[in-house]
Enzyme design. Structure first.
Site, PDB file in Angstrom:
ATOM      1  CB  SER A 114      -1.105  -0.249   1.275  1.00  0.00           C
ATOM      2  OG  SER A 114      -2.302   0.680   0.799  1.00  0.00           O
ATOM      3  CD  GLU A 214      -2.459  -2.898  -4.226  1.00  0.00           C
ATOM      4  OE1 GLU A 214      -3.597  -3.402  -3.984  1.00  0.00           O
ATOM      5  OE2 GLU A 214      -1.611  -1.570  -3.837  1.00  0.00           O
ATOM      6  CG  HIS A 281      -5.546  -2.393  -0.347  1.00  0.00           C
ATOM      7  ND1 HIS A 281      -4.363  -2.059  -1.525  1.00  0.00           N
ATOM      8  CD2 HIS A 281      -5.137  -1.480   0.498  1.00  0.00           C
ATOM      9  CE1 HIS A 281      -3.548  -1.485  -0.869  1.00  0.00           C
ATOM     10  NE2 HIS A 281      -3.880  -1.363   0.050  1.00  0.00           N
TER      11      HIS A 281
END
Length: 313
Positions: A114, A214, A281
């Site tokens: 992230s 992502e 995630h």
């Protein structure tokens, strides 16, 4: 492109020390207790870095405190791994102060994803450090899937290659562009952080690379905007292929799905594209090394990455 060789830290062994740092968003003590216990159960000596529980608005302390904690962990010769407590926001604010000579002398395993994409990019740019796009400590709870835990343990404690297999039922599973199997350095991570890194020293050359992306909680039009920016900047020219992970919660009320956007923005680049990979995630996400040679095989539906670590002496 730097001529530095890829630096792989040693695989973790029982008794090795892992330090938990918070380079991004603030952390609550109760959110990391299970993760500390789990890693300790693998035989690791897990310690908290300085100021892990600090808070400065939406950051885990001031830039100076977060940067100093990260620097101390990377410089400590007794430390073999740096585990990020959570993502959120903030890593970009401190990466310019990294002492990369420390990494060149003593490579350590760095784990997170992230917002931690910014740290992975900086360590790759400055030291060619292979690192792990894997869970942050706050995820390591009893609800974390067993397969995801096994994936993390294998990636950090063995030098086996990693094979991710396409799930055709995943939200990005139908996104495929056929082509021959291609090999290149696996780079990337969170799409927002990649886009935010454009124009900085940390955005990597993607010539001959496999780009992994992502995302979470970004509606299709925002994903479109980010991919369009990458296209217009020219950085996607020369790619070997694109590996698409989970785009979790990336839908809205407009009649254009995230799959439609990914096909529209990536399908005409002339390179193989493979969606549906379990990285990101979403539920069941697996760990994968970044900054390492990898092979994308659309026909087989696999992304195969070499190890981020080497066998300890």
């Amino acid at each position: 492109m730097s001529r530095l060789a890829i630096r792989r830290p040693p695989a973790l062994r029982r008794g090795d020390t892992a330090v938990v740092v918070a380079p991004s968003g603030p952390v609550r003590e109760e959110r990391i207790a299970e993760g500390l216990a789990l890693l300790s159960g693998w035989g690791l000596e897990v310690v908290l870095g300085t100021d892990v529980y600090a808070r400065h608005g939406y950051l885990a302390g001031t830039d100076e405190r977060r940067g100093a904690s990260l620097a101390a962990a990377l410089a400590d010769p007794a430390v073999r791994a740096v585990v990020c407590a959570r993502g959120g926001y903030g890593a970009q604010r401190i990466v310019d102060e990294l002492d990369l000579d420390v990494i060149l002398r003593d490579p350590k395993l760095v784990i997170g994803f992230s917002d931690i994409t910014a740290l992975h990019l900086a360590l790759w740019r400055g030291a060619r450090l292979a690192s792990v796009h894997g869970p942050v400590l706050t995820q390591l709870t009893g609800a974390f899937p067993a397969a995801s835990l096994a994936s993390l343990r294998s990636v950090i404690m063995s030098d086996r290659r990693v094979v991710l297999t396409r799930d055709p039922e995943a939200e990005t599973g139908p996104v495929t562009v056929t082509g021959p199997a291609v090999t290149g350095t696996l780079l990337g991570g969170n799409l927002c952080l990649l886009t935010a890194s454009l124009g900085t020293p940390d955005f990597p050359s993607l010539d001959g690379a496999i780009l992994m992306i992502e995302e979470v909680d970004e509606p299709p039009y925002k994903v479109d905007r980010m991919l369009t920016q990458l296209r217009r900047s020219g950085v996607l020219r020369g790619l070997a292929g694109i590996a698409i992970g989970q785009f979790t919660g990336c839908e809205d009320d407009w009649p254009m799905s995230i799959m439609d956007v990914l096909v529209d923005r990536l399908g005409d680049l002339g390179v193989p594209v493979l969606g549906g990979l379990p990285v990101g995630h979403g539920q069941g996400a697996l760990s994968v090394p970044v900054g390492v040679p990898a092979t994308l095989d659309v026909e087989a539906g696999t992304l195969t990455a070499s190890s981020a670590v080497r066998r300890p002496r």
